[in-house]
Motif scaffolding. Structure first.
Motif, mmCIF file in Angstrom:
data_model
loop_
_atom_site.group_PDB
_atom_site.id
_atom_site.type_symbol
_atom_site.label_atom_id
_atom_site.label_comp_id
_atom_site.label_asym_id
_atom_site.label_seq_id
_atom_site.Cartn_x
_atom_site.Cartn_y
_atom_site.Cartn_z
ATOM 1 N N GLY A 1 0.829 -1.199 0.000
ATOM 2 C CA GLY A 1 0.000 0.000 0.000
ATOM 3 C C GLY A 1 0.865 1.251 0.000
ATOM 4 O O GLY A 1 0.569 2.241 -0.683
ATOM 5 N N LEU A 2 1.960 1.196 0.765
ATOM 6 C CA LEU A 2 2.895 2.314 0.794
ATOM 7 C C LEU A 2 3.532 2.504 -0.578
ATOM 8 O O LEU A 2 3.671 3.637 -1.066
ATOM 9 N N ALA A 3 3.903 1.401 -1.211
ATOM 10 C CA ALA A 3 4.497 1.479 -2.556
ATOM 11 C C ALA A 3 3.507 2.089 -3.547
ATOM 12 O O ALA A 3 3.895 2.842 -4.451
ATOM 13 N N ALA A 4 2.229 1.788 -3.364
ATOM 14 C CA ALA A 4 1.197 2.346 -4.241
ATOM 15 C C ALA A 4 1.102 3.854 -4.085
ATOM 16 O O ALA A 4 1.020 4.597 -5.077
ATOM 17 N N THR A 5 1.118 4.336 -2.840
ATOM 18 C CA THR A 5 1.029 5.788 -2.612
ATOM 19 C C THR A 5 2.288 6.484 -3.114
ATOM 20 O O THR A 5 2.209 7.601 -3.642
ATOM 21 N N GLU A 6 3.435 5.842 -2.987
ATOM 22 C CA GLU A 6 4.671 6.427 -3.512
ATOM 23 C C GLU A 6 4.595 6.536 -5.036
ATOM 24 O O GLU A 6 5.040 7.539 -5.614
ATOM 25 N N THR A 7 4.021 5.528 -5.674
ATOM 26 C CA THR A 7 3.881 5.525 -7.128
ATOM 27 C C THR A 7 2.976 6.658 -7.584
ATOM 28 O O THR A 7 3.277 7.379 -8.555
ATOM 29 N N LEU A 8 1.871 6.855 -6.891
ATOM 30 C CA LEU A 8 0.941 7.934 -7.248
ATOM 31 C C LEU A 8 1.604 9.302 -7.100
ATOM 32 O O LEU A 8 1.357 10.209 -7.907
ATOM 33 N N LYS A 9 2.458 9.458 -6.091
ATOM 34 C CA LYS A 9 3.169 10.720 -5.903
ATOM 35 C C LYS A 9 4.157 10.958 -7.040
ATOM 36 O O LYS A 9 4.274 12.080 -7.554
ATOM 37 N N VAL A 10 4.866 9.918 -7.438
ATOM 38 C CA VAL A 10 5.826 10.039 -8.541
ATOM 39 C C VAL A 10 5.105 10.423 -9.828
ATOM 40 O O VAL A 10 5.600 11.233 -10.624
ATOM 41 N N LEU A 11 3.921 9.882 -10.016
ATOM 42 C CA LEU A 11 3.140 10.179 -11.218
ATOM 43 C C LEU A 11 2.415 11.523 -11.133
ATOM 44 O O LEU A 11 1.817 11.976 -12.109
ATOM 45 N N GLY A 12 2.479 12.150 -9.951
ATOM 46 C CA GLY A 12 1.814 13.433 -9.763
ATOM 47 C C GLY A 12 0.303 13.322 -9.681
ATOM 48 O O GLY A 12 -0.415 14.282 -9.984
ATOM 49 N N LEU A 13 -0.195 12.152 -9.240
ATOM 50 C CA LEU A 13 -1.636 11.906 -9.220
ATOM 51 C C LEU A 13 -2.203 11.703 -7.815
ATOM 52 O O LEU A 13 -3.397 11.432 -7.667
#
Length: 251
Positions: free
Chosen positions: A142-154
């Protein structure tokens, strides 16, 4: 029955009785994303050693809280490397017993064929109502998912569409039940015996999130237990490695 056969039969009975006497049942806390491979590994372990692993599946964060509260787990297979390190530091894990048993992969998945493209552009298109993820405070995926969304700017744009599961298993259940059209789960959940199950997916590049290094650690209640040590050895065997790889993990 001839004397020689009687002796062989008696030896087999005594050997079986000795094995049964030595066999133990141990309690193992297992990160939810590792459910399927660990069930296979435990079955092979029992056939090989006679020992039985009583498996409990859940989120790493919840396991940490339960261990601190005195839960009888003897071995932890976490979804990260930080929790085992913390348990060792705090005296609840056995020093020197921690090791990486798998490296996980994050995937954006939908049970609908063709819904998720191979670059994850579906997230930017926004043609969905709900995005499922595991609780980032409890589950490393779940943490990896939120990090991914931040990297994508979403992260902010999609915040209102996120539905949060207690574990990675519940995050997948939201998808299967139709409560969410797509979501971030573990690659292992849609990968079995070297093949992908139905649906569509985007394998998230590892650079988009912190490494999902999954570590195991012997817990204080398992210290010196021969069956626990045997399972640790089995987890590091070629048999286990082949099973783990078949579910899409790296080693």
């Amino acid at each position: 029955m001839k004397p020689v056969f009687r002796r062989v039969a008696l030896f087999a009975i005594l050997a079986g009785a000795a094995l049964a006497a030595r066999a133990e049942e141990i309690s193992v806390a297992v990160a939810a994303n590792f459910t399927a491979p660990m069930q296979k590994i435990a079955a092979e372990f029992e056939k090989s050693t006679g020992h039985k692993a009583q498996l409990v599946f859940g989120s790493t964060g919840k396991f940490y809280a339960q261990i601190k509260s005195g839960a009888p787990f003897q071995l932890l297979l976490a979804a990260d490397d930080e929790t085992p390190t913390r348990l060792v530091r705090e005296g609840d894990g056995v020093a020197g017993s921690q090791f990486t048993y798998a490296i996980g992969k994050l995937v954006l998945w939908s049970p609908k064929p063709g819904f998720v493209d191979d670059k994850g552009e579906v997230l930017k298109a926004g043609k969905f109502e709900h995005l499922s993820i595991a609780n980032p405070k409890l589950a490393p995926y779940g943490l990896a998912a939120t990090e991914t969304l931040k990297v994508l700017g979403l992260a902010e744009a999609l915040q209102s569409r996120i539905v949060t599961g207690e574990s990675i298993t519940q995050a997948q259940q939201f998808l299967v039940s139709g409560s969410a059209e797509l979501g971030f789960i573990a690659f292992s959940q849609i990968h079995k015996d070297g093949k992908l199950i139905a649906g569509s997916h985007w394998l998230v590049p590892a650079k988009y999130h912190s490494p999902i290094r999954q570590d195991a650690v012997v817990l204080a209640k398992g210290k010196g237990n021969a069956a626990v040590e045997a399972l640790v050895g089995f987890l590091r065997s070629r048999t286990s490695a082949d099973i783990i790889k078949s579910y899409g993990y790296d080693l």
